[in-house]
Design a protein around this motif. Sequence first.
Motif, PDB file in Angstrom:
ATOM      1  N   UNK A 114       0.837  -1.195   0.000  1.00  0.00           N
ATOM      2  CA  UNK A 114       0.000   0.000   0.000  1.00  0.00           C
ATOM      3  C   UNK A 114       0.875   1.249   0.000  1.00  0.00           C
ATOM      4  N   UNK A 115       0.328   2.294  -0.558  1.00  0.00           N
ATOM      5  CA  UNK A 115       0.888   3.626  -0.413  1.00  0.00           C
ATOM      6  C   UNK A 115      -0.170   4.543   0.199  1.00  0.00           C
ATOM      7  N   UNK A 116       0.306   5.319   1.194  1.00  0.00           N
ATOM      8  CA  UNK A 116      -0.521   6.329   1.820  1.00  0.00           C
ATOM      9  C   UNK A 116       0.196   7.665   1.752  1.00  0.00           C
ATOM     10  N   UNK A 117      -0.581   8.746   1.750  1.00  0.00           N
ATOM     11  CA  UNK A 117      -0.009  10.083   1.755  1.00  0.00           C
ATOM     12  C   UNK A 117      -0.531  10.834   2.986  1.00  0.00           C
ATOM     13  N   UNK A 118       0.351  11.619   3.573  1.00  0.00           N
ATOM     14  CA  UNK A 118      -0.021  12.404   4.750  1.00  0.00           C
ATOM     15  C   UNK A 118       0.321  13.861   4.495  1.00  0.00           C
TER      16      UNK A 118
ATOM     17  N   UNK B 238      -4.548  13.219   8.515  1.00  0.00           N
ATOM     18  CA  UNK B 238      -4.403  11.774   8.633  1.00  0.00           C
ATOM     19  C   UNK B 238      -3.789  11.172   7.389  1.00  0.00           C
ATOM     20  N   UNK B 239      -3.755   9.864   7.366  1.00  0.00           N
ATOM     21  CA  UNK B 239      -3.193   9.126   6.237  1.00  0.00           C
ATOM     22  C   UNK B 239      -4.289   8.870   5.209  1.00  0.00           C
ATOM     23  N   UNK B 240      -3.998   9.246   3.986  1.00  0.00           N
ATOM     24  CA  UNK B 240      -4.960   8.998   2.911  1.00  0.00           C
ATOM     25  C   UNK B 240      -4.463   7.875   2.025  1.00  0.00           C
ATOM     26  N   UNK B 241      -5.327   6.938   1.761  1.00  0.00           N
ATOM     27  CA  UNK B 241      -4.991   5.809   0.906  1.00  0.00           C
ATOM     28  C   UNK B 241      -4.806   6.287  -0.532  1.00  0.00           C
ATOM     29  N   UNK B 242      -3.712   5.840  -1.165  1.00  0.00           N
ATOM     30  CA  UNK B 242      -3.434   6.191  -2.550  1.00  0.00           C
ATOM     31  C   UNK B 242      -3.690   5.018  -3.491  1.00  0.00           C
ATOM     32  N   UNK B 243      -3.072   3.879  -3.166  1.00  0.00           N
ATOM     33  CA  UNK B 243      -3.208   2.718  -4.042  1.00  0.00           C
ATOM     34  C   UNK B 243      -2.693   1.471  -3.333  1.00  0.00           C
ATOM     35  N   UNK B 244      -2.960   0.328  -3.954  1.00  0.00           N
ATOM     36  CA  UNK B 244      -2.541  -0.938  -3.371  1.00  0.00           C
ATOM     37  C   UNK B 244      -2.196  -1.924  -4.473  1.00  0.00           C
ATOM     38  N   UNK B 245      -1.341  -2.861  -4.096  1.00  0.00           N
ATOM     39  CA  UNK B 245      -1.082  -4.024  -4.940  1.00  0.00           C
ATOM     40  C   UNK B 245      -1.453  -5.268  -4.144  1.00  0.00           C
TER      41      UNK B 245
END
Lengths: 118, 114
Positions: free
Chosen positions: A34-38, A43-50
């Motif tokens: 996963x990638x998250x951006x802050x 808070x942490x926002x979900x960007x994408x997943x594999x």
Amino acid sequence: AQSVAQPEDQVNVAEGNPLTVKCTYSVSGNPYLFWYVQYPNRGLQFLLKYITGDNLVKGSYGFEAEFNKSQTSFHLKKPSALVSDSALYFCAVRDMQNYGGATNKLIFGTGTLLAVQP
Amino acid sequence: EPEVTQTPSHQVTQMGQEVILRCVPISNHLYFYWYRQILGQKVEFLVSFYNNEISEKSEIFDDQFSVERPDGSNFTLKIRSTKLEDSAMYFCASRRTGLNYEQYFGPGTRLTVT
């Protein structure tokens, strides 16, 4: 033990240029990445997943990430950076060691600060 | 779009006091988590909660910590006797049933212990 590494504390890129934020992982079995951006004070926002499937996954805000099993990497990319992309980016792997149990916590990297200059 | 909410956004407390941090997960999510982030450091797992019980806890989550889902919507983290080193940003997260689903995080509660 399962882990992720983000080798760069900070990445600097000029607006309009492509960006890459690096992540490598160490897991037993197939990884869930996963990638998250802050953003500051957020808070942490979900960007994408594999999870499985295509090695190139597309996510929010024009970001994509490339899964490379042989290099155990999951680098975050964007073809053209925006100043508004400046934030802290976290790579994470789902802990599957308790598979069958109801946990699957995320294990985070140390984060990479992306600074996009105008 | 549904989101995880947390209250308060900032809590200041004196060492030794009890604090309760509150979270409202996304309504159809069944897995709940607390993480914390000490200033400048990475995000660390504290505890996961499913089916009204703790499913996993980290070594950080000692006897001073507890979690509860007191009703159908709230999920709380209690620290019984706060220490200076508990100062951190605390994030609640939730996810749907199924391994493929990502966790969604709340905006966090900044806890300052003085």
